[in-house]
Design a protein around this motif. Structure first.
Motif, short mmCIF file in Angstrom:
data_model
loop_
_atom_site.label_atom_id
_atom_site.label_comp_id
_atom_site.label_asym_id
_atom_site.label_seq_id
_atom_site.Cartn_x
_atom_site.Cartn_y
_atom_site.Cartn_z
N ILE A 8 0.65 -1.26 0.46
CA ILE A 8 0.01 0.12 -0.55
C ILE A 8 0.69 1.01 -0.24
CG2 ILE A 8 -1.54 1.21 1.15
CD1 ILE A 8 -3.06 -1.24 2.22
N GLU A 9 0.22 1.94 -0.83
CA GLU A 9 1.76 3.14 -1.14
C GLU A 9 1.09 4.53 -0.09
OE1 GLU A 9 4.05 5.58 -3.69
OE2 GLU A 9 3.65 3.29 -4.58
N ILE A 10 2.06 4.87 0.43
CA ILE A 10 1.86 5.78 1.72
C ILE A 10 1.79 7.26 1.29
CG2 ILE A 10 2.30 6.92 3.35
CD1 ILE A 10 1.36 4.02 3.71
N SER A 317 0.36 -4.78 8.10
CA SER A 317 1.50 -4.02 8.58
C SER A 317 2.86 -3.77 8.18
CB SER A 317 2.30 -5.76 9.17
OG SER A 317 3.57 -5.37 9.88
N MET A 318 2.63 -3.72 7.00
CA MET A 318 4.24 -3.15 6.66
C MET A 318 3.29 -1.58 5.44
SD MET A 318 5.56 -5.52 3.14
CE MET A 318 4.17 -5.98 2.33
N LEU A 323 4.33 3.62 7.34
CA LEU A 323 3.11 4.88 7.64
C LEU A 323 3.78 5.79 9.00
CD1 LEU A 323 0.67 7.31 7.81
CD2 LEU A 323 -0.63 5.57 8.79
N PHE A 324 4.42 4.68 9.71
CA PHE A 324 4.32 5.05 11.13
C PHE A 324 5.85 5.04 11.13
CE2 PHE A 324 6.81 4.79 14.80
CZ PHE A 324 6.16 5.42 16.24
N ILE A 325 6.86 5.46 10.01
CA ILE A 325 8.34 6.06 9.93
C ILE A 325 8.05 7.24 8.99
CG2 ILE A 325 10.38 4.84 8.31
CD1 ILE A 325 10.09 2.66 8.92
N HIS A 326 6.98 7.42 8.48
CA HIS A 326 6.72 8.43 7.36
C HIS A 326 6.46 9.44 8.40
CE1 HIS A 326 6.23 10.60 3.15
NE2 HIS A 326 5.15 10.84 4.10
N LEU A 327 5.71 9.19 9.15
CA LEU A 327 4.78 10.09 10.39
C LEU A 327 5.88 10.76 10.86
CD1 LEU A 327 1.01 8.73 11.04
CD2 LEU A 327 2.60 11.40 9.40
N TYR A 392 -5.12 2.46 10.98
CA TYR A 392 -4.33 3.78 10.23
C TYR A 392 -4.34 4.76 11.54
CZ TYR A 392 -3.29 0.51 6.46
OH TYR A 392 -3.59 -0.76 5.84
N ALA A 393 -5.76 5.14 11.90
CA ALA A 393 -5.91 6.46 12.84
C ALA A 393 -4.58 6.25 14.19
CB ALA A 393 -7.30 6.90 12.91
#
Lengths: 423, 423
Positions: A8-10, A317-318, A323-327, A392-393
């Motif tokens: 899934i693309e962030i 999971s990926m 998402l977490f790394i990105h944020l 995700y939220a």
């Protein structure tokens, strides 16, 4: 290792609205209803102690008041207590790519590793080296030290780092015993490649699945693994200290013998024969009476996992970890966090670690703010993402609270400097 | 071994009325209210699985829904999970004549025996023999076989019967490892005398308290014992398969090292040091993560025992077993029962066995009639008498039902011939 899992693309600047959309579209989201989690808590520590299945409370009551309180000793037969290790092992088997009769639930991971390492040492009597990953969770290496010490000098332990393992394997290698997903960085080892390399050299491959079982696809038999161990209290939601598991490939059963020769591993445990006669199958890896109540609750976690699609778990999971790394990198830029996990999702388990010199008080401040992760000495904050109950939220909100803690210097408060006994 | 316990004389022809009088006068009788037992059941198997304390159900709920479900990972600190083995060991200590810091609750009896036998073998490097009782519950002897096998021929196991043990001890003896009360006959070994004999020869004395802890006075330190192990699920009412215990005398701590070197036995388990460094005290006998739920329930059993006077328990235990023997021999005369336990109460634990060629179907018929004892191959019916929840009238009623089963040949019915997997 992605095994059919889609990516899934962030987006470049994901907002909370995007996260909410993702949650609404998430086929796994309803699974969260099967867990009890405190209101307002964002639990990113399922890689240390998994959340409680709602069914656990009733199951505990049944075992305590009915099976123990009412049926008492009869429950060894009527409630199937004696066969629990095997029955639960068979339930677990599809989650780790094992066949029925190849996995058993019992004892602790450390004890099970002692058994399989000891068996391996006996199976390769002309070889002298056990290879483990030096930076691994230390109990594995401590246990290997103990197994080597018992050989009076014949066997020694060689600790390698990730990229040195393949080259270290040679004709003196008894076994490689590697944790599939690294407890701290979350990097994933290539189980198929390392196992093949071990077998090419005549060595055995032993896998510790503590940080992968239940979190991502694992296929022990496709990889031709010899033995595996792992715990049930992290991603498998078995409860605090719930018994671990042990896998022994069918081809080794009856050949590989572990040395703690208790009556549960005897071929005829109720015949009370004077001498030890090993059970020819998987049960030889049992030792003594199992903690039934803790073991029974393992089933409530397994039952949930058996309803879920492992490829969907891996995809989510990926995405959650991406998402977490990105944020964190975007919204906490300049606050001193350095990614301590692989950047590529395919090379990570279901966890993300960041190094930060003030990692300990930062994690305490996060926990006080309802975001539960953990700290691993000397400087790592670690976050686990369990797709069955993290959305995700949740990831957005966790980072949002971290932003506040860093921007406002909340972590500097005196109450966040105190050290707990268990970190 | 009677240790201040008074003796109660059994009348020549005790009737139910005498039993009822005894129950009314029994200071321990109110303790029964702290246990949940099914109506009508006479439970004479507390020596195999102790009855459920009423407090167990609420305690299980607290651990599951509050400690696990709500506090989650924080409970390692806030609920004291990490220290449970030591805290429960300290609670157990006075029941076995140990000091604080000498007993720890963990793992299974078989595993704990493996640890202390392995430690003993390392402590006596110039000696070659482990002495055990041949007719003992076999797991002890199996485990000793395994420990000996790991020495590549240096150490062997010598199995003796009761009266041969003292003479077998010599300058080659590593240790004697004896079960204090025999699982089948119930005979009591003289802990002080055997320990002294072992020490005089420079050997170590290891005691298995599975059938004595909680059932009778045990004084490890007065006897100068070196190590001990035992289970918590029999007379200590810890629940099915609840973790066992291990005693190591203060003088050996830090000297005696067990070989399953997991992180819970490390001097600094959370420092994640690369090499194993043994904890200098009792915790070196720990290996890995403990089954918290099963362990937590051990406390509800211990809390009851700590309210009771052990001399009173012993006095009543001797009276109940004397009464049972008297009634069976009197009322079932001619039915083929042969006493398989010592006739002298002082030489018995809290159990009575009879040999009978048809022991298996007789026990099944008794169980169907609500009298729960157990069968031990090949021909022994075994009855445990827990003074905390078994009364004199219970003994009368149990024998009364046995009389019916024998007089009417109930045991011959086909349904009582079937064999269970777990006997």
């Amino acid at each position: 290792m992605t095994l059919d899992a889609a990516t899934i693309e962030i987006p470049a600047t994901p907002g909370r609205a995007w996260c909410e959309d993702m949650d609404r579209a998430d086929a796994l989201a309803p699974m969260r209803d099967q867990f009890d989690l405190p209101d307002g808590m964002i639990y990113l520590d399922g890689n240390s102690l998994g959340a409680m299945p709602k069914a656990a409370s009733a199951r505990a009551q049944t075992v305590v008041t009915h099976e123990w309180g009412t049926d008492l000793i009869k429950s060894w037969n009527s409630a199937g207590w004696f066969d629990l290790p095997v029955r639960l092992g068979d339930k677990l088997a599809p989650l780790i790519g094992a066949d029925a009769g190849e996995a058993i639930v019992c004892d602790s991971t450390s004890q099970n590793l002692f058994k399989v390492l000891s068996a391996a040492v006996a199976m390769r009597p002309d070889r002298s080296v056990l290879i483990l990953e030096g930076s691994n969770f230390p109990t594995n290496n401590y246990i290997a030290e103990g197994v080597a010490a018992a050989t009076s000098g014949r066997v020694s332990v060689r600790l390698c780092e990730k990229d040195e393992i393949a080259d270290a394997i040679d004709e003196n290698t008894v076994a490689v015993a590697i944790t599939h997903v690294h407890y701290k960085s979350g990097h994933v080892h290539d189980m198929a490649a390392i196992t093949a390399r071990a077998h090419a050299a005549g060595a055995l491959a032993i896998w510790d699945l503590c940080h992968s079982a239940g979190a991502m696809p694992v296929d022990l038999n496709r990889c031709n693994a010899d033995f595996a161990v792992g715990c049930t209290y992290k991603y498998l939601n078995g409860g605090p200290g719930s018994p671990a598991f042990l896998f022994a490939a069918k081809r080794h059963q009856g050949q590989a013998l572990q040395p703690v020769t208790g009556w549960w591993g005897h071929a005829a445990p109720f015949a009370f024969e004077p001498g030890y006669r090993p059970q020819p199958g998987l049960r030889q890896f049992l030792i003594g009476t199992q903690p039934i109540l803790s073991m029974a609750l393992v089933e409530t976690g397994l039952d949930i996992h058996l309803q879920a699609d492992m490829a969907a778990i891996r995809t989510k999971s990926m995405a959650l970890t991406d998402l977490f790394i990105h944020l964190v990198e975007q919204r906490c830029a300049g606050h001193g966090f350095t990614l301590a996990s692989p950047r590529e999702a395919a090379e990570r388990g279901s966890q993300v670690s960041f190094a930060h010199a003030e990692g300990y008080p930062i994690m305490r401040a996060l926990i006080a703010a309802g975001v539960i992760g953990d700290f691993r000495a000397p400087d790592t904050v670690r976050f686990g993402f369990t797709p069955l109950y993290v959305g995700y939220a949740d990831v957005w909100d966790a980072v949002d609270r971290l932003v506040t803690i860093m921007d406002q210097g909340v972590w500097k408060r005196p109450e966040h400097q105190e050290r707990d006994a268990v970190t």
